[in-house]
Design a protein around this motif. Structure first.
Motif, mmCIF file in Angstrom:
data_model
loop_
_atom_site.group_PDB
_atom_site.id
_atom_site.type_symbol
_atom_site.label_atom_id
_atom_site.label_comp_id
_atom_site.label_asym_id
_atom_site.label_seq_id
_atom_site.Cartn_x
_atom_site.Cartn_y
_atom_site.Cartn_z
ATOM 1 N N TYR A 89 49.478 36.757 47.214
ATOM 2 C CA TYR A 89 48.715 36.302 46.261
ATOM 3 C C TYR A 89 48.307 34.796 47.171
ATOM 4 C CZ TYR A 89 51.490 39.463 43.056
ATOM 5 O OH TYR A 89 51.839 39.941 42.294
ATOM 6 N N ALA A 90 49.133 34.373 48.078
ATOM 7 C CA ALA A 90 48.451 33.051 48.497
ATOM 8 C C ALA A 90 47.120 33.119 49.117
ATOM 9 C CB ALA A 90 49.654 31.878 49.684
ATOM 10 N N ILE A 91 46.712 34.455 49.923
ATOM 11 C CA ILE A 91 45.599 35.222 50.223
ATOM 12 C C ILE A 91 44.613 34.967 49.198
ATOM 13 C CG2 ILE A 91 44.558 36.622 51.305
ATOM 14 C CD1 ILE A 91 47.202 37.760 53.127
ATOM 15 N N ALA A 92 44.900 35.751 47.957
ATOM 16 C CA ALA A 92 43.933 35.861 46.382
ATOM 17 C C ALA A 92 43.529 35.086 47.087
ATOM 18 C CB ALA A 92 44.896 36.867 45.757
ATOM 19 N N GLY A 93 44.698 34.000 46.154
ATOM 20 C CA GLY A 93 43.939 32.271 45.940
ATOM 21 C C GLY A 93 42.914 31.721 47.087
ATOM 22 N N TYR A 94 43.214 31.684 48.164
ATOM 23 C CA TYR A 94 42.457 30.778 48.846
ATOM 24 C C TYR A 94 40.835 32.216 48.865
ATOM 25 C CZ TYR A 94 39.799 31.584 53.311
ATOM 26 O OH TYR A 94 38.356 31.833 54.300
ATOM 27 N N LEU A 95 41.276 33.508 48.730
ATOM 28 C CA LEU A 95 40.238 34.560 48.542
ATOM 29 C C LEU A 95 39.177 33.941 47.273
ATOM 30 C CD1 LEU A 95 41.032 38.035 49.466
ATOM 31 C CD2 LEU A 95 39.914 36.204 50.349
ATOM 32 N N LEU A 96 40.426 33.067 46.450
ATOM 33 C CA LEU A 96 39.225 33.375 44.715
ATOM 34 C C LEU A 96 38.634 31.181 45.545
ATOM 35 C CD1 LEU A 96 39.429 32.873 41.416
ATOM 36 C CD2 LEU A 96 41.164 32.736 41.658
ATOM 37 N N GLN A 97 39.327 31.061 45.412
ATOM 38 C CA GLN A 97 39.112 29.158 45.715
ATOM 39 C C GLN A 97 37.944 29.196 46.629
ATOM 40 O OE1 GLN A 97 39.940 26.422 43.204
ATOM 41 N NE2 GLN A 97 40.738 27.966 42.774
ATOM 42 N N ALA A 98 38.151 29.414 47.675
ATOM 43 C CA ALA A 98 37.234 29.558 48.895
ATOM 44 C C ALA A 98 36.396 29.849 49.052
ATOM 45 C CB ALA A 98 37.954 29.857 50.463
ATOM 46 N N HIS A 99 36.257 32.012 48.676
ATOM 47 C CA HIS A 99 34.630 32.807 48.434
ATOM 48 C C HIS A 99 34.465 33.189 47.424
ATOM 49 C CE1 HIS A 99 35.143 32.722 53.046
ATOM 50 N NE2 HIS A 99 36.528 32.700 52.842
ATOM 51 N N GLU A 110 30.104 27.136 34.643
ATOM 52 C CA GLU A 110 29.966 29.000 35.037
ATOM 53 C C GLU A 110 30.305 28.666 37.297
ATOM 54 O OE1 GLU A 110 28.772 31.375 32.965
ATOM 55 O OE2 GLU A 110 29.182 31.229 31.392
ATOM 56 N N VAL A 111 31.493 29.011 36.895
ATOM 57 C CA VAL A 111 31.615 29.877 38.758
ATOM 58 C C VAL A 111 31.810 31.065 38.516
ATOM 59 C CG1 VAL A 111 32.127 29.412 40.512
ATOM 60 C CG2 VAL A 111 31.865 27.500 39.425
ATOM 61 N N ALA A 112 30.419 31.226 39.260
ATOM 62 C CA ALA A 112 30.427 33.922 39.455
ATOM 63 C C ALA A 112 31.487 33.841 40.144
ATOM 64 C CB ALA A 112 28.713 34.274 39.684
ATOM 65 N N VAL A 113 32.281 34.834 39.900
ATOM 66 C CA VAL A 113 33.371 35.215 41.405
ATOM 67 C C VAL A 113 33.219 36.803 41.445
ATOM 68 C CG1 VAL A 113 36.025 35.809 41.184
ATOM 69 C CG2 VAL A 113 35.127 33.743 40.319
ATOM 70 N N LEU A 114 33.592 37.293 42.115
ATOM 71 C CA LEU A 114 32.935 39.182 42.488
ATOM 72 C C LEU A 114 34.902 39.858 42.382
ATOM 73 C CD1 LEU A 114 31.839 41.695 43.378
ATOM 74 C CD2 LEU A 114 32.505 40.654 45.964
ATOM 75 N N ASP A 115 34.487 40.044 41.653
ATOM 76 C CA ASP A 115 35.701 40.449 41.088
ATOM 77 C C ASP A 115 36.034 41.970 41.506
ATOM 78 O OD1 ASP A 115 38.222 41.120 39.866
ATOM 79 O OD2 ASP A 115 37.250 41.449 37.477
ATOM 80 N N ILE A 151 36.058 34.699 45.203
ATOM 81 C CA ILE A 151 36.285 36.452 45.349
ATOM 82 C C ILE A 151 37.635 36.530 45.075
ATOM 83 C CG2 ILE A 151 36.309 39.012 46.827
ATOM 84 C CD1 ILE A 151 35.107 37.922 48.949
ATOM 85 N N ARG A 152 37.879 37.725 43.883
ATOM 86 C CA ARG A 152 38.919 37.763 42.951
ATOM 87 C C ARG A 152 39.176 39.308 43.245
ATOM 88 N NH1 ARG A 152 40.294 39.934 37.378
ATOM 89 N NH2 ARG A 152 41.892 38.318 36.763
ATOM 90 N N THR A 153 40.655 39.432 43.829
ATOM 91 C CA THR A 153 41.466 40.547 44.128
ATOM 92 C C THR A 153 42.986 40.104 43.879
ATOM 93 O OG1 THR A 153 42.086 42.199 45.191
ATOM 94 C CG2 THR A 153 41.872 40.293 46.284
ATOM 95 N N PHE A 154 43.510 40.646 43.972
ATOM 96 C CA PHE A 154 45.641 40.339 43.584
ATOM 97 C C PHE A 154 46.228 40.973 45.168
ATOM 98 C CE2 PHE A 154 44.410 39.768 39.567
ATOM 99 C CZ PHE A 154 44.217 37.930 39.744
ATOM 100 N N PRO A 155 47.119 40.787 45.141
ATOM 101 C CA PRO A 155 48.147 42.605 46.165
ATOM 102 C C PRO A 155 48.665 42.988 45.038
ATOM 103 C CG PRO A 155 49.468 40.554 45.879
ATOM 104 C CD PRO A 155 48.005 39.876 45.343
#
Length: 520
Positions: free
Chosen positions: A459-469, A51-56, A471-475
């Motif tokens: 969505y591309a920025i959201a993918g970067y935030l998720l994969q690299a940091h 499991e990987v913790a993600v800030l939602d 952090i979960r958000t969307f446009p």
């Protein structure tokens, strides 16, 4: 009778649950599986099964003001299920629904400083609450129209039998055919006006759902146009054009004809016909780009609605329940509704619950005979909603104050990113814990990898935030260069700091335009 075939690998291996969307998510790094959640943290599965913790910070599109699986809400849900609480007890007494309605009424009357009660219609989702609002507004308009036309017909019948024929001859509008021709012309005109479809006035950039009726009030043409033949007619008003609401209303005015007798003469007169069914407004536009409606525009809408006798429907589905720092975001701009729709956080992130509230002075009891919903008003969702309202109102509304305070802190961080990266960050918008960060379009980016993603940049920025940091958000759905931030009131300084660093990482990529774009 054909035997049921057993499930095989061929049946189960294919992706059949919205397969096109599933494939597209993979192109921007958002195709992850979430398996557990608590507070502001949601856990995704890594490739090795850990499991990987993600800030939602997407917060269930605004549904999680109290966070994922709030312990008090979960405990109440477990208690209800363990007790065998009936879900399906339709067409019976629902004291728990009445409790929710009264709790909401107390809060709204306090916020508005008014004593008038609001009748409450229950639903499951925000879009369904909007559908109910559209239907009720049209029912209300229909009764007003029928009363007006019936009054004219009665007046014509009385006048025809009580006025001497010579009086009609003095009326300059009487056609050559005489009285009979006049009455025929009036009847034809009134019938043509009465046959016109109702009009709903709403705002450019607005989003009110994607069901057959609600989608016609949603400004995004990609969602609306394919289904434009199905339902309500909407007129969209710009947010930043003073006088546009009045101009729109004046352009949609219609009148029916009547006759009056004055000084022994018959004269044809006009009466305003209720063609506009309602004004539908989000005080803070969510999907449209996190845009706050101004107090000036709110006043224009209020005045225009009063001039034609139409209700103001305030869509608080995403902005309400305290997210803005007040229970109703509309009170912050002086907008008073005749109808309110609430949803999302009303279910505490556990139940699916929404409501339509209608002022008693406008409520049509007949609506209860022509509208219903199988799962609405059930004991489970109502008890959860009551628990949520108790939590929000506890400690003299501490949750609202927390949303306002955290919103100010988060806004300062977003403004800091914009100040340091003015070449790639365009704007910061919103109120409380409903904020948006708009990035500059990248249609002419020097990096091909970034330029290719320009049509769905957020969505591309959201993918970067998720994969690299993590952090979960969307446009937002109709403003793909604007990221939304709708966390819970449990947000911490450490989490805000993580977002600050992550956003600066994204902004640096947009500034430096690396060949690999948002992927390493």
């Amino acid at each position: 009778m054909t035997a049921v075939q057993p499930m095989t690998a061929a049946h189960t291996d294919r992706e059949l649950a919205e397969p096109t969307l599933r494939g597209w998510l993979g192109t921007v790094g958002l195709d992850v599986e979430y398996v557990r959640a608590e507070g502001n943290t949601i856990y995704r599965l890594a490739e090795d099964g850990s499991e990987v913790a993600v800030l939602d910070l997407a917060g269930g599109y605004g549904s999680l003001l109290l966070g994922h699986n709030h312990p008090t809400v979960v405990a109440r849900a477990q208690e209800l299920l363990a007790a065998g609480t009936p879900i399906h007890a339709q067409f019976s007494r629902h004291p728990y629904a009445n409790d929710v309605a009264n709790r909401l009424n107390r809060i709204i009357r306090r916020e508005l400083g008014e004593d008038e009660a609001f009748a409450t219609i229950f639903a499951n989702t925000g879009a369904e609450a909007i559908e109910a609002a559209i239907k009720h507004a049209e029912l209300e308009r229909g009764f007003r129209a029928r009363d007006l036309l019936a009054g004219i017909e009665a007046n014509l019948a009385t006048t025809v039998t009580s006025v001497a024929p010579s009086a009609y001859e003095k009326a300059g509008s009487v056609p050559e055919e005489g009285l009979a021709g006049l009455l025929t012309a009036i009847a034809a005109h009134n019938a043509a006006v009465a046959a016109r479809p109702p009009v709903f006035v709403t705002l450019e950039g607005g989003f009110h759902g994607k069901l057959a009726g609600s989608v016609q009030l949603t400004h995004n043409a990609d969602y609306r146009t394919p289904f434009s033949a199905l339902a309500a007619q909407a007129r969209f008003v710009p947010l930043d054009q003073p006088g546009a609401v009045k101009d729109m209303v004046d352009g949609e005015r219609a009148s029916v004809l009547d006759i009056v007798v004055e000084g022994g003469e018959v004269r044809v007169v006009e009466h305003d016909f209720p063609l506009i069914a309602a004004f539908v407004v989000e005080p803070i536009q969510g999907e449209g780009g996190i845009r706050v409606v101004s107090a000036e525009l709110a006043a224009e809408i209020q005045e225009a609605a009063a001039s034609v006798g139409a209700p103001v429907v305030v869509d608080e589905i995403q902005s309400g329940m305290g997210r803005s720092g007040a229970f109703l975001a509309s009170t912050l701009i002086g907008l008073r509704g005749d109808y309110y729709t609430l949803a999302k956080s009303l279910g505490g992130g556990v139940a699916k619950a929404s409501v339509l509230l209608v002022r008693e002075s406008r409520y049509r009891p007949e609506f209860e005979l022509v509208h219903s919903s199988t799962f609405a008003k059930d004991a489970f969702s109502c008890h959860i909603a009551s628990t949520v309202l108790e939590l929000l109102e506890s400690e003299d509304g501490r949750a609202y104050r927390k949303a306002a305070e955290l919103g100010e802190r988060l806004t300062a961080v977003l403004e800091g990113v914009r100040a340091d990266y003015p070449d790639v960050v365009v704007d910061v918008r919103g109120k409380g814990l409903m904020l948006g960060l708009e990035f500059a379009a990248q249609d002419t980016a020097t990096s091909e990898a970034i330029r290719v993603n320009a049509p769905f940049l957020g969505y591309a920025i959201a993918g970067y935030l998720l994969q690299a940091h993590d952090i979960r958000t969307f446009p937002t759905a109709s403003a793909v260069t604007t990221l939304r931030f709708e966390p819970s009131v449990l947000l911490t300084e450490e989490e805000i700091g993580r977002l600050d660093r992550a956003l600066r990482g994204a902004a640096e990529i947009l500034r430096t335009q690396p060949e690999h774009g948002f992927t390493a």
